[in-house]
Design a protein around this motif. Structure first.
Motif, PDB file in Angstrom:
ATOM      1  N   GLY A 110      -8.268   2.080  -3.984  1.00 57.46           N
ATOM      2  CA  GLY A 110      -6.934   1.515  -3.574  1.00 57.46           C
ATOM      3  C   GLY A 110      -6.062   2.696  -4.085  1.00 57.46           C
ATOM      4  O   GLY A 110      -5.019   3.293  -3.411  1.00 57.46           O
ATOM      5  N   TRP A 111      -5.999   2.781  -5.675  1.00 59.91           N
ATOM      6  CA  TRP A 111      -4.974   3.741  -6.002  1.00 59.91           C
ATOM      7  C   TRP A 111      -5.219   5.080  -5.521  1.00 59.91           C
ATOM      8  O   TRP A 111      -4.394   5.957  -5.346  1.00 59.91           O
ATOM      9  N   TRP A 150       0.865  -1.176  -0.065  1.00 54.61           N
ATOM     10  CA  TRP A 150      -0.136   0.074  -0.149  1.00 54.61           C
ATOM     11  C   TRP A 150       0.769   1.182  -0.003  1.00 54.61           C
ATOM     12  O   TRP A 150       0.188   2.449   0.065  1.00 54.61           O
ATOM     13  N   GLU A 151       2.228   1.277  -0.055  1.00 55.14           N
ATOM     14  CA  GLU A 151       2.868   2.263  -0.169  1.00 55.14           C
ATOM     15  C   GLU A 151       3.192   2.392  -2.010  1.00 55.14           C
ATOM     16  O   GLU A 151       3.090   3.611  -2.267  1.00 55.14           O
ATOM     17  N   THR A 152       3.213   1.465  -2.581  1.00 50.84           N
ATOM     18  CA  THR A 152       3.373   1.689  -4.067  1.00 50.84           C
ATOM     19  C   THR A 152       2.402   1.110  -4.918  1.00 50.84           C
ATOM     20  O   THR A 152       2.459   1.490  -6.095  1.00 50.84           O
ATOM     21  N   GLY A 153       1.511   0.249  -4.399  1.00 53.47           N
ATOM     22  CA  GLY A 153       0.326  -0.400  -5.228  1.00 53.47           C
ATOM     23  C   GLY A 153       0.860  -1.720  -5.965  1.00 53.47           C
ATOM     24  O   GLY A 153       0.128  -2.362  -6.574  1.00 53.47           O
ATOM     25  N   ARG A 171      -2.256   7.404  -4.057  1.00 47.62           N
ATOM     26  CA  ARG A 171      -1.965   8.634  -4.684  1.00 47.62           C
ATOM     27  C   ARG A 171      -2.216   9.693  -4.022  1.00 47.62           C
ATOM     28  O   ARG A 171      -1.427  10.831  -4.249  1.00 47.62           O
ATOM     29  N   TYR A 172      -3.340   9.783  -3.465  1.00 46.30           N
ATOM     30  CA  TYR A 172      -3.884  11.042  -2.996  1.00 46.30           C
ATOM     31  C   TYR A 172      -4.333  11.121  -1.663  1.00 46.30           C
ATOM     32  O   TYR A 172      -4.638  12.195  -0.851  1.00 46.30           O
TER      33      TYR A 172
END
Length: 211
Positions: free
Chosen positions: A179-180, A134-137, A184-185
């Motif tokens: 999730g993204w 969940w830091e990079t996807g 990202r935000y």
């Protein structure tokens, strides 16, 4: 996306394939699959072309009717390969529907599992440990399978019951749009919100007709 298994990339061949329902769909990825129903499939195939040839010679492809053969239980030749840019495959399922006492019944069978797993007696599948960073996807690249294949026989086959069978191919979990957005935000969603999805493909059915 819709995939059409045509003999050639021409309008005539594509419309012929649509007419015979030799098609499947995906949730957006480019998973590949083949699905045949028949009798006396060769389990020793090692090449894709040999497998497909065997499927046509000894059975019918998805979208077709499979007719009862005296004293034989149908087999299903099943193959799927991952999207080169997507996650690895987690499993292949067969979804069966049939009529019993005038009511439509359905059952899901896990017929091919990645990571050498076996389905539990109750039909559930052990977790293979696939996860999302969940830091990079990034999703697990060391779990799942590039290709899954099997020859499956319905353990609950009833020669007198009309039935249909279709495939469902599931990838490992990957981030959903939520999730993204979180990655990202920094958006925070309510507890319990699903942040992963399993991209998938599903075939046209094969219909079984009793004698």
């Amino acid at each position: 996306l819709v995939a059409v298994l045509a003999e050639a990339n021409t309008r005539t061949h594509i419309y012929d394939a649509l007419k015979r329902k030799e098609t499947y769909a995906t949730s957006g990825g480019r998973i590949k699959l083949r699905f045949f129903g028949g009798y006396d499939f060769d389990p020793s195939f090692t090449e894709y072309k040999a497998m497909v040839q065997n499927g046509y010679e000894n059975g019918v492809p998805m979208g077709s009717d499979l007719v009862y053969r005296s004293d034989q239980i149908p087999q299903f030749l099943i193959w799927a390969a991952k999207d080169p840019e997507g996650a690895n495959l987690d499993r292949i399922q067969v979804v069966k529907g049939w009529y019993k006492d005038g009511q439509l019944e359905e059952k899901i069978y896990n017929v091919a599992l990645s990571d050498n797993r076996q389905a539990n007696p109750d039909g559930s599948v052990p977790d293979n440990g696939a996860s999302v960073d969940w830091e990079t996807g990034a999703w697990s690249a060391d779990k799942g399978a590039v290709e899954l294949k099997t020859i499956w026989t319905d353990p609950d086959f009833d020669a007198e019951a009309r039935a249909f069978y279709y495939l469902r191919v599931l990838e490992l979990p990957t981030p959903s749009w939520r999730g993204w957005d979180q990655i990202r935000y920094g958006i925070k969603f309510p507890e319990g919100t699903a942040l992963t999805i399993r991209e998938r493909a599903w075939s046209s059915p094969i219909w079984y007709t009793p004698r």
